[in-house]
Motif scaffolding. Structure first.
Motif, PDB file in Angstrom:
ATOM      1  N   SER A 143     -43.281  41.538 -20.923  1.00 32.42           N
ATOM      2  CA  SER A 143     -42.538  40.366 -20.432  1.00 32.42           C
ATOM      3  C   SER A 143     -42.561  39.231 -21.454  1.00 32.42           C
ATOM      4  CB  SER A 143     -43.122  39.882 -19.104  1.00 32.42           C
ATOM      5  OG  SER A 143     -44.509  39.574 -19.253  1.00 32.42           O
ATOM      6  N   ASP A 144     -43.685  39.057 -22.170  1.00 35.81           N
ATOM      7  CA  ASP A 144     -43.780  38.004 -23.188  1.00 35.81           C
ATOM      8  C   ASP A 144     -42.910  38.329 -24.395  1.00 35.81           C
ATOM      9  OD1 ASP A 144     -45.607  36.365 -21.770  1.00 35.81           O
ATOM     10  OD2 ASP A 144     -47.255  37.680 -22.367  1.00 35.81           O
ATOM     11  N   ALA A 147     -39.320  37.561 -23.277  1.00 32.43           N
ATOM     12  CA  ALA A 147     -39.067  36.127 -23.101  1.00 32.43           C
ATOM     13  C   ALA A 147     -39.303  35.328 -24.380  1.00 32.43           C
ATOM     14  CB  ALA A 147     -39.970  35.590 -21.990  1.00 32.43           C
ATOM     15  N   SER A 149     -42.346  34.456 -25.589  1.00 31.72           N
ATOM     16  CA  SER A 149     -43.385  33.478 -25.245  1.00 31.72           C
ATOM     17  C   SER A 149     -44.124  33.004 -26.503  1.00 31.72           C
ATOM     18  CB  SER A 149     -44.390  34.096 -24.265  1.00 31.72           C
ATOM     19  OG  SER A 149     -43.737  34.512 -23.080  1.00 31.72           O
ATOM     20  N   GLN A 151     -46.945  32.925 -28.064  1.00 29.48           N
ATOM     21  CA  GLN A 151     -48.256  33.560 -28.201  1.00 29.48           C
ATOM     22  C   GLN A 151     -48.392  34.102 -29.626  1.00 29.48           C
ATOM     23  OE1 GLN A 151     -48.402  36.566 -25.159  1.00 29.48           O
ATOM     24  NE2 GLN A 151     -48.953  35.111 -23.544  1.00 29.48           N
ATOM     25  N   THR A 172     -55.285  27.183 -28.295  1.00 30.44           N
ATOM     26  CA  THR A 172     -53.901  26.896 -28.696  1.00 30.44           C
ATOM     27  C   THR A 172     -53.884  26.294 -30.100  1.00 30.44           C
ATOM     28  OG1 THR A 172     -53.185  26.535 -26.414  1.00 30.44           O
ATOM     29  CG2 THR A 172     -51.803  25.598 -28.151  1.00 30.44           C
ATOM     30  N   CYS A 180     -48.835  27.288 -29.877  1.00 32.74           N
ATOM     31  CA  CYS A 180     -48.883  28.741 -29.716  1.00 32.74           C
ATOM     32  C   CYS A 180     -50.287  29.135 -29.260  1.00 32.74           C
ATOM     33  CB  CYS A 180     -48.532  29.417 -31.041  1.00 32.74           C
ATOM     34  SG  CYS A 180     -48.510  31.203 -30.979  1.00 32.74           S
ATOM     35  N   MET A 208     -39.554  35.031 -30.149  1.00 33.56           N
ATOM     36  CA  MET A 208     -40.075  33.677 -30.309  1.00 33.56           C
ATOM     37  C   MET A 208     -39.743  33.140 -31.694  1.00 33.56           C
ATOM     38  SD  MET A 208     -44.028  32.498 -30.672  1.00 33.56           S
ATOM     39  CE  MET A 208     -44.415  31.050 -31.635  1.00 33.56           C
TER      40      MET A 208
END
Length: 402
Positions: A143-144, A147, A149, A151, A172, A180, A208
């Motif tokens: 899913s990441d 999307a 994300s 990360q 982070t 990130c 991303m």
């Protein structure tokens, strides 16, 4: 009889120890040079092969453009898209993983620490193509990846520069102005033979990087890993055929992309190393020939100096073959001693060179045996003429020699 001749030869060598030492110097240098060059060359070949293997198992890299041109220039071409990678995964058989890749050089920041590094956008398949496990944390969730994300997974060098020995998972960081979250740390791989630090990178989801950093949907390269036992050359041909169709390249026109087969690269580099090692070894053998000529000259001088001794031996019943054997054994003993000393120096120099050049020390007993046999052969070949000259002396003329 033979051992008495050997003892006579050793006694004669010992009487002129300095001259004998200088005589074998060429043999010592030649044997040491050959062993050093061949041993270090074998270590360099092993290191290059191992370093390229760390880039991935059965790895094939696909990149836009025709690759380096004469003078270092590159021909520009349209970048790949994610769909190209998906088509390769779908239509080319025998593949283990396919990873679209895009990269950017960015500043990674954590607190007061910052580090300029390469940010690589890809999928979990990137780790699979390069056989690269995680030291801690976990991979991206599907899913990441979809999307895009924010990360990231840190390479060992980036982790050390930003966090020292601390575990950064869950922390982070900022990639310039973009926040990130660190979800994992890659296992350490180290530097390649080409001086590239493989651990100086940050892996992020491809979408991303495309959406939040690059602002486009370009894919700069496609990494493909073939299954074990599948020919990478066949995979390369299938990829080239597929991409020519997708990029609408008509027959007769050159590809606007290039495919790099890592197994071919390993073979090419190993072959180059072997040729260079053979060339250096051949140059080093010249010292052996020079040493052989030195032995012949000194043995001729020795025959002249010992003419009366030879005459006495012949006069009291020594056979020509015994005199011949005595001087031939002296020459062989000299060259063999030079060979033994050269082997010791060569192995020591190769071990020291392996440490300095950071290549493995590969002991090859075959080259040691060949070097020793060659040095003994040099003694036989170059010692035969002086020995024959001594054996053919006329006893009467030899006894009258002053």
């Amino acid at each position: 009889m033979f051992w008495s001749i050997v003892l006579l030869a050793l006694r004669a060598i010992r009487r002129n120890i300095l001259r004998s030492s200088l005589t074998i110097l060429g043999i010592v240098i030649g044997v040491a040079s050959v062993i050093t060059m061949v041993t270090i060359g074998a270590g360099a070949t092993t290191k290059v092969t191992a370093d390229v293997a760390t880039l991935g198992t059965n790895l094939v890299e696909v990149m836009p453009g025709q690759g380096p041109r004469p003078g270092g220039a590159r021909e520009s071409a349209a970048m790949f898209k994610i769909e190209d990678a998906e088509a390769i995964a779908r239509e080319v058989s025998g593949l283990l993983a396919v990873a679209p890749v895009a990269t950017r050089t960015m500043q990674a920041i954590s607190g007061s620490a910052n580090w300029s590094t390469t940010v690589t956008g890809s999928t979990n398949a990137y780790l699979q193509t390069r056989n690269w496990p995680l030291a801690s944390g976990h991979e991206f969730a599907d899913s990441d990846l979809r999307a895009g994300s924010a990360q990231c997974i840190l390479g060992a060098t980036v982790r050390r520069e930003l966090f020292g020995s601390q575990d950064p998972v869950g922390v982070t960081i900022r990639l310039q102005k973009l926040s990130c979250q660190v979800i994992g740390v890659l296992a350490k791989k180290g530097q390649t033979s080409f001086g590239m630090d493989q651990d100086d990178m940050i892996l992020v989801p491809l979408r991303m990087l495309q959406r939040r950093i690059a602002g486009n949907t370009d894919v700069g390269a496609i990494s493909v890993s073939a299954r074990h036992g599948v020919s990478t050359e066949k995979v390369q041909r299938d990829i080239e055929r597929l991409l020519r169709e997708r990029r609408r390249i008509t027959p007769g026109k050159d590809d606007d992309f290039h495919v790099l087969n890592m197994q071919q690269l390993v073979s090419m580099l190993a072959g180059t190393n072997r040729v260079l090692t053979a060339l250096l070894g051949a140059v080093a053998t010249v010292s052996l020939l020079v040493g052989g000529i030195g032995i012949m000259n000194i043995m001729l001088v020795s025959v002249t100096e010992r003419t009366r001794e030879i005459g006495i031996r012949l006069a009291i019943g020594a056979l020509e073959r015994e005199v011949l054997m005595q001087f031939l054994v002296e020459a062989v003993v000299l060259s063999s001693l030079g060979g033994l000393v050269g082997i010791g120096l060569g192995l020591a120099a190769a071990a020291a060179g392996a440490i300095v050049l950071e290549v493995p020390f590969i002991f090859n007993p075959g080259i040691v045996v060949v070097a020793f046999v060659f040095s003994a052969t040099v003694g036989i070949v170059f010692g035969f003429f002086p020995a024959r000259q001594a054996a053919r002396l006329d006893p009467i003329q030899a006894l009258r020699y002053e």
